[in-house]
Write a protein that holds these residues in place. Structure first.
Motif, mmCIF file in Angstrom:
data_model
loop_
_atom_site.group_PDB
_atom_site.id
_atom_site.type_symbol
_atom_site.label_atom_id
_atom_site.label_comp_id
_atom_site.label_asym_id
_atom_site.label_seq_id
_atom_site.Cartn_x
_atom_site.Cartn_y
_atom_site.Cartn_z
ATOM 1 N N GLY A 26 0.732 -0.967 -0.094
ATOM 2 C CA GLY A 26 0.034 0.012 0.157
ATOM 3 C C GLY A 26 0.964 1.074 0.122
ATOM 4 N N LEU A 27 0.498 2.277 -0.703
ATOM 5 C CA LEU A 27 1.246 3.517 -0.806
ATOM 6 C C LEU A 27 0.632 4.802 0.043
ATOM 7 C CD1 LEU A 27 2.543 3.495 -4.489
ATOM 8 C CD2 LEU A 27 3.722 2.682 -2.444
ATOM 9 N N LEU A 28 1.406 5.471 0.664
ATOM 10 C CA LEU A 28 0.848 6.831 1.255
ATOM 11 C C LEU A 28 1.420 7.906 0.445
ATOM 12 C CD1 LEU A 28 -0.996 7.938 3.643
ATOM 13 C CD2 LEU A 28 1.102 8.071 4.796
ATOM 14 N N LEU A 29 0.677 8.606 -0.587
ATOM 15 C CA LEU A 29 1.563 9.572 -1.281
ATOM 16 C C LEU A 29 1.032 11.036 -1.045
ATOM 17 C CD1 LEU A 29 1.051 7.242 -4.663
ATOM 18 C CD2 LEU A 29 2.956 7.629 -3.214
ATOM 19 N N PHE A 30 1.828 11.901 -1.502
ATOM 20 C CA PHE A 30 1.509 13.576 -1.211
ATOM 21 C C PHE A 30 0.319 13.751 -2.186
ATOM 22 C CE2 PHE A 30 3.102 17.932 -1.903
ATOM 23 C CZ PHE A 30 2.225 18.475 -1.155
ATOM 24 N N ASN A 31 0.722 13.835 -3.756
ATOM 25 C CA ASN A 31 -0.467 14.433 -4.681
ATOM 26 C C ASN A 31 -0.443 13.712 -5.873
ATOM 27 O OD1 ASN A 31 1.945 15.041 -5.588
ATOM 28 N ND2 ASN A 31 1.834 17.203 -5.588
ATOM 29 N N THR A 32 0.374 12.540 -6.100
ATOM 30 C CA THR A 32 0.181 11.705 -7.417
ATOM 31 C C THR A 32 0.373 10.452 -7.200
ATOM 32 O OG1 THR A 32 1.698 13.916 -8.274
ATOM 33 C CG2 THR A 32 1.326 12.011 -9.850
ATOM 34 N N LYS A 33 -0.712 9.829 -7.989
ATOM 35 C CA LYS A 33 -0.977 8.455 -8.062
ATOM 36 C C LYS A 33 0.262 7.982 -8.977
ATOM 37 C CE LYS A 33 -4.918 5.980 -7.328
ATOM 38 N NZ LYS A 33 -6.113 5.315 -7.515
ATOM 39 N N ILE A 34 0.762 6.766 -8.642
ATOM 40 C CA ILE A 34 1.962 6.132 -9.542
ATOM 41 C C ILE A 34 1.256 4.811 -10.405
ATOM 42 C CG2 ILE A 34 3.763 7.010 -8.000
ATOM 43 C CD1 ILE A 34 4.147 3.978 -7.611
ATOM 44 N N ASN A 35 1.914 4.865 -11.366
ATOM 45 C CA ASN A 35 1.383 3.864 -12.436
ATOM 46 C C ASN A 35 2.298 2.464 -12.321
ATOM 47 O OD1 ASN A 35 0.294 2.660 -14.458
ATOM 48 N ND2 ASN A 35 0.770 3.974 -16.045
ATOM 49 N N ASN A 36 1.801 1.880 -11.422
ATOM 50 C CA ASN A 36 2.444 0.507 -11.005
ATOM 51 C C ASN A 36 1.675 -0.714 -10.735
ATOM 52 O OD1 ASN A 36 4.102 -1.632 -9.700
ATOM 53 N ND2 ASN A 36 5.777 -0.003 -9.650
ATOM 54 N N LYS A 37 1.732 -1.653 -11.562
ATOM 55 C CA LYS A 37 0.775 -2.779 -11.183
ATOM 56 C C LYS A 37 1.068 -3.627 -10.038
ATOM 57 C CE LYS A 37 -0.916 -3.265 -15.762
ATOM 58 N NZ LYS A 37 -0.042 -2.508 -16.447
ATOM 59 N N GLU A 38 2.309 -3.370 -9.519
ATOM 60 C CA GLU A 38 2.672 -4.157 -8.159
ATOM 61 C C GLU A 38 2.113 -3.894 -6.935
ATOM 62 O OE1 GLU A 38 4.861 -6.484 -8.849
ATOM 63 O OE2 GLU A 38 5.499 -6.004 -10.852
ATOM 64 N N VAL A 39 1.402 -2.574 -7.132
ATOM 65 C CA VAL A 39 0.994 -2.000 -6.003
ATOM 66 C C VAL A 39 -0.719 -2.069 -5.716
ATOM 67 C CG1 VAL A 39 0.301 0.087 -4.842
ATOM 68 C CG2 VAL A 39 2.401 0.000 -5.826
ATOM 69 N N PHE A 40 -0.946 -2.787 -4.626
ATOM 70 C CA PHE A 40 -2.410 -3.189 -4.248
ATOM 71 C C PHE A 40 -3.230 -1.825 -3.895
ATOM 72 C CE2 PHE A 40 -5.775 -4.477 -1.234
ATOM 73 C CZ PHE A 40 -6.345 -5.496 -1.876
ATOM 74 N N HIS A 41 -2.686 -0.858 -3.291
ATOM 75 C CA HIS A 41 -3.767 0.214 -2.968
ATOM 76 C C HIS A 41 -2.928 1.626 -2.780
ATOM 77 C CE1 HIS A 41 -7.263 2.228 -1.521
ATOM 78 N NE2 HIS A 41 -6.503 2.960 -0.582
#
Ligand code: AMP
Ligand code: MG
Length: 321
Positions: free
Chosen positions: A246-261
């Motif tokens: 799971g990612l906690l991000l500031f302002n931009t989604k990233i394009n990566n299929k390895e990530v669940f949420h």
């Protein structure tokens, strides 16, 4: 029980009980500062170490005179500018303030919160309120009534629902040493904002792992899920793949299929908004049964400093290079 009844909350508080209340920072677990029974319950329910003092919440600037024995001019200046609001001042205590509140120190932490519900309560109650965050010691702070219910529904008689916390990050704490302002804890009001009012301030070493360095235990505000902070997200993702990430991000989604949420804290890139959303996002990530939460390091200015501080305490530091 979640309720919107302020008078019922007042009744419980008048009878030595503790209740959860909304503030503009995070939800607090509140009790009468002069009730030994209530204060004991706060420490018990939170499992908070007794050497970690509580913040006293007052309903007016005037009320500080009941709490502090000496108030430097610079403290009045800060109150005039920032109260009601997320700024806590550490001042020499009046002898009437119980040792259980101050952990035996001769100083006391005090602030006037900025939420209509707690202000209304403080106006009708004949005593100030101690109100540490309404979470078990060391875990993620609650920014909604539901977060508190998940922690404590069966342990306290009432959770007053005042909506989602507007600031969403704990108060900034300032003390005074030789009449100079000293920053003890980064929080919802930035250093830049405070310095604009009173000029340069000293900053305590936040790395100290002692409760007397206020609110600054090295591990705090932490999710149950293993969490890391990363400056380079792709390195970190590559390192943990194929785990459930799971990612906690500031302002931009990233394009990566390895990530669940992915959780984005402010699409607009606004640090204040990001701060307000931080804990709710961590609560959501923590409920997903992830293997790892990767938090992006925030820009190190304004509220980004306080967010990075909380993330540092919530995570394990790792070098992915
Ligand atoms: P919280 O747990 O967010 O309510 O914040 C309370 C924080 O205020 C604690 O971490 C304390 O260490 C700090 N604090 C409270 N009273 C004092 C005091 N007298 N001197 C220094 N820090 C204090
Ligand atoms: Mg806390």
């Amino acid at each position: 029980m979640i309720s919107k009844d302020i008078y019922q909350a007042a009744e419980w508080l008048n009878n030595d009980a503790i209740v959860a209340l909304p503030t503009e920072t995070v939800y607090g677990l509140a009790g009468n500062i002069y009730s030994e029974k209530a204060i004991r319950k706060i420490f018990e329910v939170k499992k908070r170490p007794h050497n970690n003092p509580l913040i006293v919440h007052v309903g007016s600037k005037e009320a500080v005179k009941e709490i502090a024995s000496n108030v430097p001019n610079i403290a009045w200046q800060l109150m005039d500018k920032f109260w009601p609001g997320p700024l806590t001042l550490v001042l020499p205590k009046q002898s009437t303030i119980p040792d259980s509140i101050t952990a035996g120190k001769n100083t006391v932490a005090v602030r006037m919160p900025n939420h209509p519900d707690i202000l209304q309560l403080l106006a009708i109650l004949p005593f100030p309120l101690a109100a540490p965050s309404a979470n078990p010691f060391g875990s993620i702070s609650p920014t909604s009534a539901k977060h508190v219910a998940n922690y404590f529904d069966d342990k306290i008689p009432l959770i007053l629902d005042g909506g989602n916390c507007k600031n969403g990050i704990e108060s900034t704490i300032i003390g005074f040493e030789n009449d100079q302002a000293v920053l003890y804890r980064l929080g919802a009001i930035s250093i830049e904002h405070i310095e604009k009012e009173i000029g340069p301030i000293n900053i305590k070493n936040f790395e100290e792992n002692t409760p007397s360095a206020p609110g600054m235990m090295l591990s705090h505000y932490a999710p149950k899920t293993f969490s890391v902070i990363a400056t380079d997200l792709s390195d970190a993702i590559a390192f943990y793949k194929p785990k459930k990430i799971g990612l906690l991000l500031f302002n931009t989604k990233i394009n990566n299929k390895e990530v669940f949420h992915q959780e984005i804290l402010s699409v607009k890139g606004n640090l204040t908004e990001a701060g307000a959303n931080l804990y709710a996002a961590l609560h959501r990530l923590d409920a997903l049964d992830l293997d790892v939460i990767i938090a992006e390091k925030f820009p190190d200015n304004e509220l980004g400093k306080a967010i990075n501080d909380r993330l540092k305490r919530a995570t394990v530091t790792k070098d992915f290079k």
